[in-house]
Design a protein around this motif. Structure first.
Motif, short mmCIF file in Angstrom:
data_model
loop_
_atom_site.label_atom_id
_atom_site.label_comp_id
_atom_site.label_asym_id
_atom_site.label_seq_id
_atom_site.Cartn_x
_atom_site.Cartn_y
_atom_site.Cartn_z
N GLY A 1 0.87 -1.24 0.06
CA GLY A 1 0.03 -0.10 -0.02
C GLY A 1 0.89 1.28 -0.12
N PRO B 1 1.68 5.31 -3.48
CA PRO B 1 1.73 6.69 -3.18
C PRO B 1 3.39 7.10 -3.77
N LEU C 1 3.76 7.61 -7.28
CA LEU C 1 3.01 8.61 -7.58
C LEU C 1 3.75 9.88 -7.50
N GLN D 1 5.33 12.51 -10.01
CA GLN D 1 5.24 13.96 -9.90
C GLN D 1 6.59 14.58 -9.90
N TRP E 1 -0.27 2.76 -19.60
CA TRP E 1 -0.80 1.62 -19.51
C TRP E 1 -0.43 0.88 -20.96
N LYS F 1 -0.59 -0.80 -15.49
CA LYS F 1 0.10 0.74 -15.59
C LYS F 1 1.77 0.35 -15.35
N ARG G 1 0.86 18.51 -7.71
CA ARG G 1 -0.09 18.35 -6.75
C ARG G 1 -1.31 19.28 -6.75
N ARG H 1 -7.89 10.70 -11.97
CA ARG H 1 -7.15 10.19 -10.96
C ARG H 1 -7.66 8.81 -10.20
N GLU I 1 -8.12 5.78 -12.52
CA GLU I 1 -6.76 5.23 -12.81
C GLU I 1 -6.37 4.40 -11.79
N GLU J 1 -5.58 0.54 -11.40
CA GLU J 1 -4.27 -0.02 -11.16
C GLU J 1 -4.21 -1.04 -9.90
N ALA K 1 -5.03 1.94 1.81
CA ALA K 1 -3.97 2.15 0.59
C ALA K 1 -4.50 3.26 -0.42
N LEU L 1 -4.01 6.60 1.16
CA LEU L 1 -2.53 7.20 1.12
C LEU L 1 -2.38 7.98 -0.27
N TYR L 2 -2.87 6.93 -1.18
CA TYR L 2 -2.61 7.32 -2.68
C TYR L 2 -3.34 8.65 -2.97
N GLN M 1 -1.18 11.61 -1.44
CA GLN M 1 -0.34 12.05 -2.26
C GLN M 1 -0.60 12.46 -3.51
N GLY M 2 -1.93 12.38 -4.32
CA GLY M 2 -2.26 12.99 -5.51
C GLY M 2 -2.20 14.17 -5.40
N THR M 3 -2.86 14.83 -4.14
CA THR M 3 -3.17 16.14 -4.24
C THR M 3 -2.60 17.28 -2.95
#
Lengths: 114, 881
Positions: free
Chosen positions: A48, A52, A55, A59, A67, A77, B10, B20, B23, B27, B63, B66-67, B70-72
């Motif tokens: 998990g 991040p 990601l 970034q 993909w 991906k 971000r 996002r 996706e 994933e 999970a 957390l994702y 981080q995404g924003t």
């Protein structure tokens, strides 16, 4: 299975980058498995936290994703290194080597230099 | 670099969250499918394989969370959510939202619009190079004017002898008489020495500056145009250079155009700038003073040094030329002081007023927020119990405060912009011409910066006010019926705030009262004439055509006959100067038959026609007015005002006494009449001795016409102008204004009037806000004490006692506020002193009136809550609690 070590703070990114450098484009699951294998199954990786981290690297521009089809024909991906990512590997490898070398001096049996 | 990139991504992620999310789901699906397949291959059952895969992921939802994190940028999302929540909260309570926003907008509008004026006059530097090194340079006369004019010869000596200025130049405002295709015209202009613009550090945007020597007699006549004149008269054409104007019969060539932002307040909105060309009779006499000086200080020279230097020169000239230079001192002051010195106290007073209004508005909103937080104690406790930390709750207050500040601020700026435009329109055009820095006022970056600072301070206040209630006891708010000390805390804080507001309102009311009373006194001043139905007009006849005295005399007589024959004209007269314009245009005189030691007795001189005093509606004290036929062929006569009679003839009757100019041999002039003082200068100045001579014995082609009318003044103007044109189309006319308008538009009146109105407006608003604040505290207190009142009444308290209870509470607050305010007013009045007129800063009447108004308003504000308290039904009160 015996005692497993957690992934040290700040090392996951380098592990991911190094894995991608060795194996080329790879999906998240593959990266996770490869990291565990490379550590000789001594690392306990929470999958998990991997995503991040991916990601964040994306970034920052170290990797990019697209993909594609996995080995058993599944849409997944795929991540691959960018030029910035390669530079980052070189830089961080050097930093780590220096850090471990310094630490090694402290851990070396004392008295030899006296 | 990479962090910057990451943050940009971000932030961008804020807007791409749905893609996002899709996706991410795909994933994770792929990830799980692959691991389940692997686990199956390793021999697990389907169920076991799935469980193991989810376990490895640390749970699917955590999970994903957390994702997403981080995404924003999560706290931006929080802030956004808080803000939207705040907006919803305000919408649920439109009364509060409207009140708070309106109050803040009011405060910001008042302070920002006044700041724009303050900025333009006092902060923005004058449009010259290093303006702080420029000095106004003047002669001075004992107990008269500290910024008096130089004679041309004195100026030349000062320029040659001084050691403190890198350059010293001279200027004077001038009326330009233009001959145009449409006939004679007058225009505002100025005459300057050749280095004037170089000293200011101003370069023409088109053409050239005056060259050294161009201001000497015999040099070609050249003109520089102001930017507005270039635009208006020549359509901004570049081929204006080399064009000629005909002024007083002389062709003058346009050689340059001045920059758009150039202005020079001492000569008003001068359109034409010419060189001095010191050829007139005035310039050849050391006793004819017509020029003002400006000097640029040399490096390292202080104003003090400069003053000492010019004083020394003046003393030297006094010794050298005892006849003309006796008592002619010297003075310098920063040019900016000379230009904005008179408006500064007015602006500071207004700024203080607006600032106080803003403070009162801020305090009022803060106490509203405080009350609100009180009533939301339970809501806060619930949120706190559900996991919102102290910081999270504060950030929610900040979000609500931000909404108020945002709307209040934007609305305030819009209103301020409108107010600035409105205020500049209210200033009379004539007055504006002498304060050119007030033209094209707007919201410049400095003023907007101030608005931003105010907004940030307001936001801090509006966040802190409800947040001080977030004590550790918020958890206690959940307990049923918890009252604790919370209500008392608010009552204490709220009461102090109200006392503060009432004190500010008192200060503003006192200020407005003092200014209003000054205004009243000013309008009570007797100008010594009857201002209604009196029209005035300035005339200029071409000097070449009217070169001989006989020609001017004929013109004056014919013109007056023509004007008097117009229907609606009761009488008409001419004079060299008009009342209320100033105590300038002085002459020197001595009294014959008394010892004379060369003193000047500098005294305003007015040359007036026979009907002048009757037309003005002046009062003859003794003696007689001038006769129509008293011209050069008759003995010289004079009329003096009462001030002159009192000052120079305290024990005697001046009538029949002889005076003379300072020439040798003396030319005797007999005093034939005493007239009651006419205000020749501004209304707020003391009367000075004035000498009146017959116009027919002191002829000039430039004079003023005063006309007493029976219908309204301006209705007569077209006929009057036509009559003058008929007399001679080459006579230029300007400055047509009725005496009543002249008084009301004069600086001493209009400055005081506008400041009295503005401060009065601020005071009225402050009073309303403070009274609303008082009402809020008292009403809240009644609410909190319902149970107590119920018990008291159950135990036999009369309704009157309950009234007394509440009114006493309000009375104490009002008394404290009033006392504090009156105390502060003593300090504030010092700021007002220069604007007060025949009112002491500590004016008992005004203070008593303010105390009465505030007291009455306070009683009214507390009456309604008191009535509610008195109508409490004890049974109900005890049951509900």
């Amino acid at each position: 299975m015996g005692e497993k070590t957690d992934v040290w703070q700040g090392t996951l990114a380098l592990m991911i980058l190094k894995t991608l450098e060795t194996l080329g484009p790879l999906h998240g699951y593959g990266i996770a498995r490869r990291i565990e294998q490379t550590s000789g199954n001594l690392l306990s990786l929470n999958y998990g936290t991997l995503y991040p981290a991916l990601l964040k690297l994306e970034q920052e521009g170290a990797i990019r994703s697209e993909w594609g089809m996995s080995e058993n024909n599944r849409r997944a991906k795929f991540y691959q290194l960018t030029r910035a990512g390669r530079k980052q590997i070189a830089r961080e490898t050097r930093d780590w080597q220096q850090a471990t070398a310094i630490l090694a001096r402290f851990l070396a049996p004392s008295g030899e230099n006296a | 670099m990479k962090h910057l990139r990451a943050w940009t991504m971000r932030l961008a992620g804020l807007f791409t969250s749905s893609r996002r999310e899709r996706e991410m789901n795909a994933e994770f699906d792929a990830h799980l499918a692959m691991q389940i397949a692997d686990n199956r291959r390793a021999g697990m059952s389907q169920e076991e394989a799935m469980r193991e895969a989810l376990l490895k992921l640390g749970g699917l939802e955590p999970a994903k969370e957390l994702y997403r994190y981080q995404g924003t940028a999560p706290w931006i999302e929080h802030a956004l959510r808080d803000w939207l929540f705040g907006l919803r909260q305000l919408r649920k309570n439109p009364g509060f939202a409207f009140t708070a926003i309106a109050m803040l907008a009011l405060g910001i509008a008042a302070s920002i619009s006044i700041s724009a004026f303050v900025d333009a006059a006092l902060i923005k530097p004058l449009p010259y190079r290093k303006p702080d090194r420029l000095l106004g340079v003047f002669e001075s006369i004992p107990d008269f004017r500290e910024a008096s004019t130089l004679s041309y010869l004195d100026y030349l000596d000062w320029k040659r002898l001084n050691t403190v200025f890198s350059s010293l130049e001279a200027y004077e405002g001038a009326r330009f008489m233009l001959q145009t295709r449409e006939g004679a015209q007058t225009a505002r202009g100025a005459r300057v020495s050749a280095g004037f613009f170089r000293t200011l550090g101003v370069a023409p945007i088109l053409g050239r500056d005056f060259q050294p020597g161009e201001d000497l007699p015999g040099a070609g006549h050249t003109i520089m145009l102001s930017y507005p004149a270039w635009q208006r008269r020549y359509g901004g054409n570049r081929d204006v250079l080399g064009k000629k104007i005909i002024e007083r019969g002389e062709p003058k060539v346009i050689v340059g155009v001045l920059p758009r932002d150039f202005h020079f307040a001492p000569v008003g909105a001068a359109e034409f700038w010419s060189t001095l060309q010191a050829s007139g009779s005035c310039e050849s006499s050391r006793s004819c003073h017509d020029l003002y000086g400006i000097g640029r200080l040399k490096e390292g020279v202080s104003i003090k040094d400069a003053l000492a230097n010019v004083k020394a020169i003046a003393r030297q000239l006094e010794k050298q030329y005892p006849g003309s230079n006796r008592d002619q001192g010297a003075n310098v002051m920063p040019l900016s002081e000379y230009i904005v010195g008179s408006i500064r106290p007015v602006l500071l007073v207004l700024l203080t007023g607006a600032g106080l209004l803003l403070a009162i508005a801020g305090v009022n909103i803060a106490s509203l927020l405080l009350v609100r937080s009180e009533s939301r104690k339970r809501e806060m406790a619930v949120r706190n119990a559900l996991g919102a930390g102290r910081l999270r709750l504060i950030s929610q207050f900040a979000a609500e405060g931000f909404t108020v500040v945002l709307f209040g601020g934007v609305l305030g700026l819009v209103v301020a912009y409108g107010a600035i435009q409105l205020l500049t329109k209210l200033i009379s055009a004539d007055w504006l011409a002498h304060m050119p820095f007030f033209q094209n006022l707007g919201l410049n970056p400095r003023v907007l910066g101030l608005a931003a600072v105010i907004s940030v301070l307001a936001l801090i206040l509006f966040t802190a006010a409800p947040a001080i209630r977030l004590t550790p006891e918020i958890q206690g708010g959940l307990a049923e019926g918890a009252r604790g000390s919370a209500g008392n805390v608010w009552r204490r804080v709220g009461s102090r705030l109200v006392v503060f507001e009432l004190a500010i309102a008192t200060v503003l009311l006192v200020g407005a009262g003092l200014l209003g009373k000054s205004m009243y006194h000013l309008l009570q001043v007797d100008p010594g004439l009857q201002p209604d139905h009196l029209l005035t007009l300035e005339l200029g006849a071409p000097a070449k055509r009217y070169a001989k005295d006989a020609q001017i005399l004929a013109l004056e007589r014919e013109l007056l006959e023509r004007v008097k024959a117009l229907p609606g004209v009761k009488s008409a007269a001419v004079s060299s100067d008009l009342p209320l314009e100033g105590w300038g245009d002085t002459t020197w005189f001595r009294i014959l038959g008394r010892p004379w030691h060369g003193e000047h007795n500098d005294t305003p001189e007015r040359d007036v026609s026979a009907g002048y005093f009757r037309t003005l509606g002046a009062t003859l004290v003794r003696g007689r007015y001038f006769e129509e036929d008293e011209d050069i062929s008759k003995p010289r006569v004079a009329i003096v005002n009462e001030a002159l009679a009192k000052h120079y003839f305290p024990q005697e009757d001046p009538i029949g006494k002889q005076i003379s100019g300072l020439s040798t041999p003396p030319v005797p002039v007999e005093i034939v009449g005493i007239v009651k003082d006419i205000k020749e200068g501004p209304l707020d100045t003391e009367n000075r001795p004035v000498l009146y001579f017959p116009f027919n014995q002191n002829l000039s082609p430039y004079f003023n016409l005063v006309v007493r009318t029976s219908p309204a003044e301006h209705s007569l103007l077209p006929d009057l102008l036509a009559a003058i044109r008929e007399q001679d189309p080459n006579i230029a006319t300007t400055g047509q204004i009725s005496m009543a308008d002249k008084i009301s538009a004069s600086e001493s009146v209009s400055l005081r009037r506008s400041s009295a109105w503005l401060v009065g407006g601020f005071a009225a608003l402050a009073l309303v806000l403070a009274i609303v604040g008082l009402y809020g505290v008292v009403a809240y207190s009644v609410n909190r004490r319902t149970r107590e009142i119920g018990i008291r009444m159950a135990l036999g308290a009369e309704r009157g006692t309950v009234y007394g209870l509440i009114l006493r509470e309000a009375g104490w607050l009002a008394a404290f506020g009033l006392a504090a305010g009156l105390f502060c007013s003593i300090g504030a009045a010092g700021l007002l002193r220069s604007m007060l007129f025949r009112v002491r800063a500590w004016d008992g009447m005004t203070l008593a009136a303010v105390a009465f108004v505030l007291g009455a308003a306070a009683i009214l504000a507390s009456f309604f809550p008191a009535r509610r308290a008195a109508s409490v039904d004890p049974v109900e009160a005890l049951r509900t609690e």
